[in-house]
Design a protein around this motif. Structure first.
Motif, mmCIF file in Angstrom:
data_model
loop_
_atom_site.group_PDB
_atom_site.id
_atom_site.type_symbol
_atom_site.label_atom_id
_atom_site.label_comp_id
_atom_site.label_asym_id
_atom_site.label_seq_id
_atom_site.Cartn_x
_atom_site.Cartn_y
_atom_site.Cartn_z
ATOM 1 N N SER A 192 0.829 -1.205 0.000
ATOM 2 C CA SER A 192 0.000 0.000 0.000
ATOM 3 C C SER A 192 0.863 1.255 0.000
ATOM 4 C CB SER A 192 -0.927 -0.002 1.208
ATOM 5 O OG SER A 192 -0.159 -0.056 2.396
ATOM 6 N N HIS A 193 2.153 1.115 0.353
ATOM 7 C CA HIS A 193 3.060 2.258 0.363
ATOM 8 C C HIS A 193 3.673 2.516 -1.007
ATOM 9 C CE1 HIS A 193 2.745 2.435 4.652
ATOM 10 N NE2 HIS A 193 3.057 1.164 4.734
ATOM 11 N N ARG A 194 3.429 1.610 -1.935
ATOM 12 C CA ARG A 194 3.924 1.737 -3.304
ATOM 13 C C ARG A 194 5.449 1.843 -3.347
ATOM 14 N NH1 ARG A 194 -0.525 1.786 -7.188
ATOM 15 N NH2 ARG A 194 1.058 2.535 -8.588
ATOM 16 N N GLY B 158 3.916 8.523 -8.150
ATOM 17 C CA GLY B 158 2.553 9.050 -8.236
ATOM 18 C C GLY B 158 2.104 9.246 -9.669
ATOM 19 N N VAL B 159 2.979 8.891 -10.628
ATOM 20 C CA VAL B 159 2.680 9.056 -12.052
ATOM 21 C C VAL B 159 2.696 7.686 -12.719
ATOM 22 C CG1 VAL B 159 3.466 10.098 -14.225
ATOM 23 C CG2 VAL B 159 3.734 11.341 -12.065
ATOM 24 N N ASP C 218 2.691 5.708 -16.559
ATOM 25 C CA ASP C 218 3.092 6.023 -17.934
ATOM 26 C C ASP C 218 1.920 5.884 -18.898
ATOM 27 O OD1 ASP C 218 2.831 3.275 -18.473
ATOM 28 O OD2 ASP C 218 4.875 3.032 -19.174
ATOM 29 N N SER C 219 2.188 5.998 -20.181
ATOM 30 C CA SER C 219 1.146 5.945 -21.211
ATOM 31 C C SER C 219 0.445 4.594 -21.271
ATOM 32 C CB SER C 219 1.740 6.289 -22.581
ATOM 33 O OG SER C 219 2.769 5.364 -22.894
ATOM 34 N N ASP C 220 1.053 3.548 -20.706
ATOM 35 C CA ASP C 220 0.452 2.213 -20.652
ATOM 36 C C ASP C 220 -0.151 1.924 -19.279
ATOM 37 O OD1 ASP C 220 1.249 1.636 -23.311
ATOM 38 O OD2 ASP C 220 3.252 1.063 -22.592
ATOM 39 N N ASP C 221 -0.338 2.965 -18.464
ATOM 40 C CA ASP C 221 -0.887 2.865 -17.103
ATOM 41 C C ASP C 221 -0.040 2.013 -16.167
ATOM 42 O OD1 ASP C 221 -3.066 4.569 -17.507
ATOM 43 O OD2 ASP C 221 -4.226 2.946 -18.433
ATOM 44 N N LYS C 222 1.274 1.970 -16.396
ATOM 45 C CA LYS C 222 2.193 1.273 -15.498
ATOM 46 C C LYS C 222 2.787 2.308 -14.541
ATOM 47 C CE LYS C 222 3.455 -2.214 -18.880
ATOM 48 N NZ LYS C 222 4.524 -2.714 -19.748
ATOM 49 N N PRO C 223 2.881 1.963 -13.242
ATOM 50 C CA PRO C 223 3.419 2.928 -12.279
ATOM 51 C C PRO C 223 4.903 3.205 -12.521
ATOM 52 C CG PRO C 223 3.034 0.807 -11.226
ATOM 53 C CD PRO C 223 2.496 0.706 -12.625
ATOM 54 N N ILE C 224 5.277 4.474 -12.465
ATOM 55 C CA ILE C 224 6.667 4.882 -12.649
ATOM 56 C C ILE C 224 7.317 5.022 -11.271
ATOM 57 C CG2 ILE C 224 8.224 6.693 -13.488
ATOM 58 C CD1 ILE C 224 6.113 7.358 -15.613
ATOM 59 N N TYR C 225 8.459 4.323 -11.097
ATOM 60 C CA TYR C 225 9.215 4.343 -9.850
ATOM 61 C C TYR C 225 10.568 5.011 -10.071
ATOM 62 C CZ TYR C 225 6.003 0.934 -7.815
ATOM 63 O OH TYR C 225 4.895 0.308 -7.330
ATOM 64 N N GLU C 226 11.179 5.428 -8.974
ATOM 65 C CA GLU C 226 12.565 5.876 -9.036
ATOM 66 C C GLU C 226 13.376 4.751 -9.675
ATOM 67 O OE1 GLU C 226 13.990 8.150 -5.261
ATOM 68 O OE2 GLU C 226 12.613 6.556 -4.631
ATOM 69 N N GLY C 227 14.369 5.116 -10.470
ATOM 70 C CA GLY C 227 15.221 4.113 -11.106
ATOM 71 C C GLY C 227 14.720 3.626 -12.442
ATOM 72 N N HIS C 228 13.503 3.996 -12.819
ATOM 73 C CA HIS C 228 13.017 3.593 -14.133
ATOM 74 C C HIS C 228 13.707 4.407 -15.224
ATOM 75 C CE1 HIS C 228 8.976 1.522 -13.090
ATOM 76 N NE2 HIS C 228 9.884 0.632 -13.441
ATOM 77 N N ILE C 229 13.897 3.781 -16.352
ATOM 78 C CA ILE C 229 14.339 4.468 -17.565
ATOM 79 C C ILE C 229 13.082 4.689 -18.380
ATOM 80 C CG2 ILE C 229 15.700 4.323 -19.683
ATOM 81 C CD1 ILE C 229 17.583 2.392 -18.121
ATOM 82 N N ILE C 230 12.806 5.937 -18.691
ATOM 83 C CA ILE C 230 11.597 6.231 -19.444
ATOM 84 C C ILE C 230 11.922 6.886 -20.780
ATOM 85 C CG2 ILE C 230 10.063 6.358 -17.445
ATOM 86 C CD1 ILE C 230 10.301 9.384 -17.540
ATOM 87 N N GLU C 231 11.080 6.582 -21.726
ATOM 88 C CA GLU C 231 11.154 7.218 -23.045
ATOM 89 C C GLU C 231 10.170 8.382 -23.031
ATOM 90 O OE1 GLU C 231 10.020 6.167 -27.655
ATOM 91 O OE2 GLU C 231 10.402 4.536 -26.255
ATOM 92 N N ILE C 232 10.639 9.522 -23.511
ATOM 93 C CA ILE C 232 9.809 10.719 -23.531
ATOM 94 C C ILE C 232 9.596 11.126 -24.979
ATOM 95 C CG2 ILE C 232 9.642 13.131 -22.811
ATOM 96 C CD1 ILE C 232 11.767 12.193 -20.588
ATOM 97 N N ASN C 233 8.343 11.241 -25.349
ATOM 98 C CA ASN C 233 7.966 11.718 -26.676
ATOM 99 C C ASN C 233 7.109 12.958 -26.469
ATOM 100 O OD1 ASN C 233 8.966 9.627 -28.556
ATOM 101 N ND2 ASN C 233 7.727 8.311 -27.254
#
Length: 136
Positions: free
Chosen positions: A10-12, A60-61, A63-78
């Motif tokens: 619950s703390h995510r 708290g965000v 991504d475009s596929d509704d997957k939770p973004i965590y610290e340490g993630h590598i994200i693609e930005i368009n």
């Protein structure tokens, strides 16, 4: 098991096990740290639990596929600015009181400045560091 496939509490939070070089389940992390709760000082508890595990918080965000973004993630930005399209990779971290995206050159942009529809998780800094090398 990938970070975005892990069940979260619950703390995510998710935890990277530095000894095993994999993501730990919440049960594994809790069990390991509870062993050190009894008869140890706070300092020793911190060393044992957080020396072995890297805790990654949910931003708290999603991504475009509704997957939770965590610290340490590598994200693609368009993104599109003034009718010009930009495409790049960045890593998610926490700096100066907010979640940020670190891009090439170390520039940090607040994660909140992006529309979640512009973000896609591509991996994480532990298992997919090679993605960042390709982006330089």
């Amino acid at each position: 098991m990938r970070a975005n496939q892990l069940p979260t509490s619950s703390h995510r939070l998710i935890a990277w096990d530095k000894d095993e070089c994999r993501f730990a389940t919440a049960e594994e992390f809790n069990t390991f740290c509870q062993i050190y709760l009894w008869g140890t000082s706070i300092h020793e508890l911190h060393q044992q639990c957080f020396g072995r595990y890297k805790i990654l918080r949910y931003t708290g965000v999603d991504d475009s596929d509704d997957k939770p973004i965590y610290e340490g993630h590598i994200i693609e930005i368009n993104t599109k600015i003034c009718d010009k399209k930009y495409h790049y990779l960045g890593t998610v971290g926490f700096e100066h009181g907010c979640y940020v995206v670190f891009c090439t050159g170390g520039m940090a942009t607040p994660l909140s400045s992006y529309d979640p529809s512009e973000l896609t998780i591509r991996g994480n800094i532990f298992e997919n560091a090679d993605l960042l090398e390709e982006n330089i």
